[in-house]
Scaffold this active site. Structure first.
Site, mmCIF file in Angstrom:
data_model
loop_
_atom_site.group_PDB
_atom_site.id
_atom_site.type_symbol
_atom_site.label_atom_id
_atom_site.label_comp_id
_atom_site.label_asym_id
_atom_site.label_seq_id
_atom_site.Cartn_x
_atom_site.Cartn_y
_atom_site.Cartn_z
ATOM 1 N N TRP A 14 5.769 4.313 3.391
ATOM 2 C CA TRP A 14 7.340 4.624 3.606
ATOM 3 C C TRP A 14 8.046 4.140 4.822
ATOM 4 O O TRP A 14 9.383 3.773 5.202
ATOM 5 C CB TRP A 14 8.101 6.294 3.757
ATOM 6 C CG TRP A 14 7.529 6.747 2.280
ATOM 7 C CD1 TRP A 14 7.763 6.377 1.455
ATOM 8 C CD2 TRP A 14 7.641 8.130 2.383
ATOM 9 N NE1 TRP A 14 6.855 7.526 0.602
ATOM 10 C CE2 TRP A 14 7.477 8.686 0.972
ATOM 11 C CE3 TRP A 14 8.453 9.127 3.238
ATOM 12 C CZ2 TRP A 14 7.836 9.776 0.407
ATOM 13 C CZ3 TRP A 14 8.786 10.304 2.650
ATOM 14 C CH2 TRP A 14 8.561 10.572 1.690
ATOM 15 N N HIS A 98 -1.465 -2.540 8.693
ATOM 16 C CA HIS A 98 -0.661 -3.380 8.193
ATOM 17 C C HIS A 98 0.071 -4.564 9.644
ATOM 18 O O HIS A 98 0.062 -4.471 10.738
ATOM 19 C CB HIS A 98 0.713 -1.985 8.263
ATOM 20 C CG HIS A 98 0.949 -2.376 7.313
ATOM 21 N ND1 HIS A 98 2.724 -3.268 7.907
ATOM 22 C CD2 HIS A 98 1.947 -2.692 5.921
ATOM 23 C CE1 HIS A 98 3.219 -4.003 6.270
ATOM 24 N NE2 HIS A 98 3.068 -3.085 5.520
ATOM 25 N N GLU A 100 2.427 -5.366 9.684
ATOM 26 C CA GLU A 100 3.300 -4.851 10.626
ATOM 27 C C GLU A 100 2.941 -4.306 11.734
ATOM 28 O O GLU A 100 3.643 -4.669 13.298
ATOM 29 C CB GLU A 100 4.653 -4.055 10.268
ATOM 30 C CG GLU A 100 5.952 -4.798 9.244
ATOM 31 C CD GLU A 100 6.165 -3.893 7.918
ATOM 32 O OE1 GLU A 100 6.608 -2.281 8.239
ATOM 33 O OE2 GLU A 100 6.740 -4.295 7.058
ATOM 34 N N GLU A 170 -2.284 -7.684 1.033
ATOM 35 C CA GLU A 170 -1.165 -8.304 1.459
ATOM 36 C C GLU A 170 -0.373 -9.217 1.576
ATOM 37 O O GLU A 170 -0.839 -9.109 3.458
ATOM 38 C CB GLU A 170 -0.341 -7.009 1.834
ATOM 39 C CG GLU A 170 -0.326 -5.470 1.428
ATOM 40 C CD GLU A 170 0.718 -4.545 2.489
ATOM 41 O OE1 GLU A 170 1.198 -3.641 0.874
ATOM 42 O OE2 GLU A 170 0.927 -4.745 3.499
ATOM 43 N N GLY A 176 7.448 -7.112 2.337
ATOM 44 C CA GLY A 176 9.570 -6.828 2.275
ATOM 45 C C GLY A 176 10.092 -7.832 2.387
ATOM 46 O O GLY A 176 11.897 -8.129 2.364
ATOM 47 N N SER A 216 6.075 -6.883 -1.788
ATOM 48 C CA SER A 216 7.128 -6.847 -2.763
ATOM 49 C C SER A 216 6.812 -6.687 -4.461
ATOM 50 O O SER A 216 7.332 -6.561 -5.311
ATOM 51 C CB SER A 216 7.774 -8.042 -2.968
ATOM 52 O OG SER A 216 8.759 -8.205 -1.660
#
Ligand code: PEP
Length: 254
Positions: A14, A98, A100, A170, A176, A216
């Site tokens: 999330w 992750h 990010e 990923e 994203g 995605s």
């Protein structure tokens, strides 16, 4: 080992979204749609929503993940959360490394490795994210990048603990952005991750590890990605914020 014997896991990341009432509403929306899921269903919610999520998922098949954990057990680490704190709340999984976190918060393979060790020792299941930048793919060093991440992130971790872990492939350029790796591109790297694990540990270990694709993934492309031999599940960002979309992805594991 046949793919069918590995645990399929669909996890929603999330990110920094949803207040507590919104989190409860989303879980209440997802729960009935995934009650007959053939896979494990996980929601990785912000720290402030963990307790709400634990309560809202009681009596459902949904498990709760945190989006990070600190590697020390306790002490002067302002703003951080320990693995024991997560376990005490009832959290079962944690997303680590992750892109990010790597990109914006200085996360390195060394800290991902420490966090993975801390998570496993506390009994959490780590979802360790690896993936190449677009520039690295264009320079044709995707496999070197992924092998390095796997070797460093799992350094010093026993075969038994690796088997308990989940690896999420990923590609950073697909997160994203609406750009998905093709199912063949994703399968090629997931198969490479498995062969790297076989070299580092054994074929038996490599065959047992759940490998997810993330980037995605959506209701339209999930079935093709998840049909691949080495893609056992998905880590879903944007599409996990809509109950209907997320549940279609969960059903695509069937
Ligand atoms: C993610 O955040 O891990 C992710 C895969 O995001 P998205 O699905 O939005 O690309």
């Amino acid at each position: 080992m046949n793919k069918k014997l590995r645990k399929a896991v669909i996890a929603g990341n999330w990110k920094m979204n949803k207040t507590r009432p919104e989190a409860k509403a989303l879980i209440d929306g997802i729960a009935p749609l995934v009650k007959d899921a053939d896979c494990d269903v996980v929601v990785a919610v912000p720290f402030t929503n963990l307790e709400t999520a634990i309560n809202a998922t009681k009596g459902t098949s949904i498990k709760v993940a945190a989006q990070n954990v600190h590697f020390e057990k306790s002490g002067a680490f302002t703003g951080e959360i320990s693995a024991d704190m997560l376990v005490e709340l009832g959290v079962e999984y944690v997303v680590l490394g992750h892109s990010e976190r790597r990109q914006y918060f200085g996360e390195t393979d060394e800290t991902v490795n420490k966090r993975t060790i801390a998570a496993l020792s506390a009994g959490l299941i780590p979802i360790v994210c690896v993936g190449e930048l677009l520039w690295e793919r264009e320079c044709d060093i995707t496999k070197e990048v992924i092998a390095r991440q796997i070797k460093l992130d799992f350094f010093g971790i026993s075969a038994d603990d690796v088997k308990k872990s989940i690896i999420a492939y990923e590609p950073v350029w697909a997160i994203g952005t609406g750009k998905t790796a093709t199912a063949d591109q994703a399968e090629e790297v997931c198969a490479f991750i498995r062969s790297t694990l076989a070299e580092l540990y054994s074929k038996e270990v490599a065959d047992a590890v759940t490998i997810q694709y993330g980037g995605s993934m959506n209701p339209k492309n999930a079935a093709e990605l998840l049909s691949k031999e080495n893609i056992d599940g998905g880590l879903i960002g944007g599409a996990s914020l809509k109950a209907e979309d997320f549940s279609v992805i969960v059903s695509a594991t069937k």
